[in-house]
Enzyme design. Structure first.
Site, PDB file in Angstrom:
ATOM      1  N   GLY A  82       0.749  -1.202   0.119  1.00  0.00           N
ATOM      2  CA  GLY A  82       0.046   0.043  -0.043  1.00  0.00           C
ATOM      3  C   GLY A  82       0.915   1.369  -0.085  1.00  0.00           C
ATOM      4  O   GLY A  82       1.938   1.259   0.112  1.00  0.00           O
ATOM      5  N   LEU A 104       1.168   3.557   2.026  1.00  0.00           N
ATOM      6  CA  LEU A 104       2.047   3.994   3.518  1.00  0.00           C
ATOM      7  C   LEU A 104       3.023   2.880   3.585  1.00  0.00           C
ATOM      8  O   LEU A 104       4.400   3.264   3.769  1.00  0.00           O
ATOM      9  CB  LEU A 104       1.199   3.897   4.655  1.00  0.00           C
ATOM     10  N   ASP A 134      -1.832 -13.287   5.338  1.00  0.00           N
ATOM     11  CA  ASP A 134      -3.201 -12.671   5.587  1.00  0.00           C
ATOM     12  C   ASP A 134      -3.460 -12.632   6.811  1.00  0.00           C
ATOM     13  O   ASP A 134      -3.569 -13.602   7.697  1.00  0.00           O
ATOM     14  CB  ASP A 134      -4.222 -13.631   5.033  1.00  0.00           C
ATOM     15  N   ILE A 135      -3.433 -11.397   7.241  1.00  0.00           N
ATOM     16  CA  ILE A 135      -3.279 -10.956   8.859  1.00  0.00           C
ATOM     17  C   ILE A 135      -4.852 -11.619   9.479  1.00  0.00           C
ATOM     18  O   ILE A 135      -5.011 -11.751  10.817  1.00  0.00           O
ATOM     19  CB  ILE A 135      -3.186  -9.432   9.361  1.00  0.00           C
ATOM     20  N   ASP A 166      -9.376   8.830  10.824  1.00  0.00           N
ATOM     21  CA  ASP A 166     -10.258   9.749  11.661  1.00  0.00           C
ATOM     22  C   ASP A 166     -11.767   9.491  11.354  1.00  0.00           C
ATOM     23  O   ASP A 166     -12.627   9.926  12.136  1.00  0.00           O
ATOM     24  CB  ASP A 166     -10.337  11.173  10.627  1.00  0.00           C
ATOM     25  N   TYR A 178     -16.692   1.206   7.535  1.00  0.00           N
ATOM     26  CA  TYR A 178     -15.417   1.394   7.578  1.00  0.00           C
ATOM     27  C   TYR A 178     -14.858   1.999   8.925  1.00  0.00           C
ATOM     28  O   TYR A 178     -13.894   1.510   9.493  1.00  0.00           O
ATOM     29  CB  TYR A 178     -14.904   2.367   6.721  1.00  0.00           C
ATOM     30  N   LYS A 230     -12.603  -0.241  11.748  1.00  0.00           N
ATOM     31  CA  LYS A 230     -11.578   0.329  12.336  1.00  0.00           C
ATOM     32  C   LYS A 230     -11.581   0.401  13.847  1.00  0.00           C
ATOM     33  O   LYS A 230     -10.343   0.318  14.664  1.00  0.00           O
ATOM     34  CB  LYS A 230     -11.138   1.538  11.511  1.00  0.00           C
TER      35      LYS A 230
END
Length: 304
Positions: free
Chosen positions: A10, A12, A48-49, A114, A139, A143
Site C-alpha cells: 500500500g 504507506l 493474510d493477517i 479519523d 469502515y 477500524k
C-alpha cells in the site's frame, strides 16, 4: 532490529520501506537505531493477517521486534457493501497481530483513521486523542473495533490515527483529482467535510520515530491545518499546474448523485496533541507537504 511491515504494497507501507532503506525522509533522518534494521515486508496473498493461526505462526517464527500494521480494507464504500470482509481485515486482523506481538514481546504500531469519529461539529476545535469515537460507517466501525482489540490483546502498542492520506505510491485522492482534472477540465467536490490532508512521508516518519520509544498509547498524526475536500482540490490543481475548474457542492448534493455511497464525517479535523507532548510534532503544514509532493512527482513519470 527486526521490523515487519504488514500491508507493504500500500501507499504507506511502500513509503515506510523507502525510509528504512534510505535512512531518511523529506523531514530528516530516521532514528539511528533503525539504520541497520532487517526489513520484512508482508502482504496478500502470501500473508493474510485475518488468518489467526497463520499469522500467529508467521510472527512466532519471524520474531520481529516491531510490527507496523498498514494492512486494511480502506475502500469506504466497499466496506458498506462487504461488511464482513471489512471486519476481517480491519478488526480481526489487528486482533491477531496484537495477540502475536504480545506472545513474543514485540511492539505493535497500528494505523487507524479519523473515520472512527462521527463528524459532528466540535465548535471548530480539532479532535484530540481524548475525544470519544462514534463511527457512522462500516469502515469507521470496523477500524474502531480493531483499535479496541489492539488495546485488549497487546500491552506494547501505538495506535496512530491519520486522515486524508496520500502518497507517491498507490492510489489516493491527490492522484485521482490530478488525473480527473487533467482529463475533464472540471471537477465538483464537497465543501462541507473538513479535515487534515496528510502526506504519507510525514506519517511514515512519525511511525518510525514512535517505534523506537516506549511512549505507548493512542496518537493522532495528520497534516497541520484544516481544509475542506474542495479547498484541498483547489490546492492540488494549483500546485500541479492543471487548469481545471473546481466547483463546490454539499454532501447532500453528492449523496443524491451517489445514493449508495457511505456517510463521511463532516468534521474530522484531528489535533496531534500526543505527538506534541511526547516525541514532538514534526508533521508539516498540509500546504507545504502538498507543494513538496508535486515538486517530486508528476503524473506522467511518477516520482522524479
Amino acid at each position: 532490529m527486526k521490523i515487519l511491515i504488514t500491508g507493504c504494497k500500500g501507499q504507506l507501507g511502500a513509503e515506510i520501506i523507502k525510509q528504512l532503506k534510505t535512512g531518511r525522509s523529506e523531514i530528516g533522518p530516521i532514528p539511528e537505531r533503525l539504520m541497520e534494521s532487517e526489513i520484512f515486508a508482508a502482504d496478500l496473498p502470501e500473508v493474510d493477517i485475518s488468518d489467526r493461526e497463520g499469522i500467529l505462526a508467521y510472527i512466532s517464527d519471524l520474531r520481529p521486534d516491531v510490527v507496523i500494521n498498514c494492512a486494511a480494507f480502506t475502500n469506504v464504500d466497499g466496506c458498506e457493501i462487504h461488511p464482513d470482509t471489512a471486519f476481517r481485515a480491519n478488526a480481526l486482523g489487528p486482533r491477531n497481530l496484537a495477540m502475536a506481538c504480545e506472545e513474543i514481546g514485540a511492539k505493535l504500531v497500528h494505523v487507524s483513521t479519523d473515520y472512527v469519529f462521527s463528524g459532528r461539529p466540535n465548535g471548530g476545535v480539532p479532535l484530540d486523542e481524548a475525544a470519544l469515537p462514534n463511527p457512522i460507517s462500516a469502515y469507521g466501525s470496523t477500524k474502531f473495533q480493531g483499535e479496541n482489540y489492539v488495546k485488549q490483546f497487546c500491552r506494547r502498542f501505538f495506535i496512530v490515527r491519520t486522515a486524508w492520506l496520500y502518497s507517491y505510491y498507490g492510489k489516493n485522492f491527490v492522484k485521482t483529482m490530478y488525473y480527473a482534472g487533467k482529463k475533464n477540465g472540471k471537477l465538483k467536490v464537497v465543501n462541507d467535510q473538513l479535515g487534515n490532508p496528510t502526506n504519507a512521508v510525514d506519517l511514515a516518519h512519525v511511525l518510525l520515530r514512535l517505534a523506537v520509544t516506549e511512549e505507548y498509547g493512542t496518537y493522532h498524526c495528520t497534516g497541520e491545518g484544516i481544509c475542506s475536500w474542495y479547498d484541498f482540490t483547489v490546492a492540488i490543481m494549483a500546485e500541479s499546474g492543471v487548469s481545471a475548474e473546481v466547483s463546490p457542492c454539499t454532501s447532500a448534493e453528492y449523496k443524491a448523485e451517489h445514493p449508495d455511497s457511505a456517510d463521511r464525517p463532516a468534521w474530522s479535523a484531528l489535533d496531534n496533541r500526543m505527538l506534541r507532548c511526547t516525541i514532538g510534532n514534526c508533521v508539516r503544514p498540509w500546504q507545504e507537504a502538498l507543494k513538496v509532493f508535486f515538486e517530486n512527482w508528476d503524473g506522467e513519470n511518477g516520482v522524479k
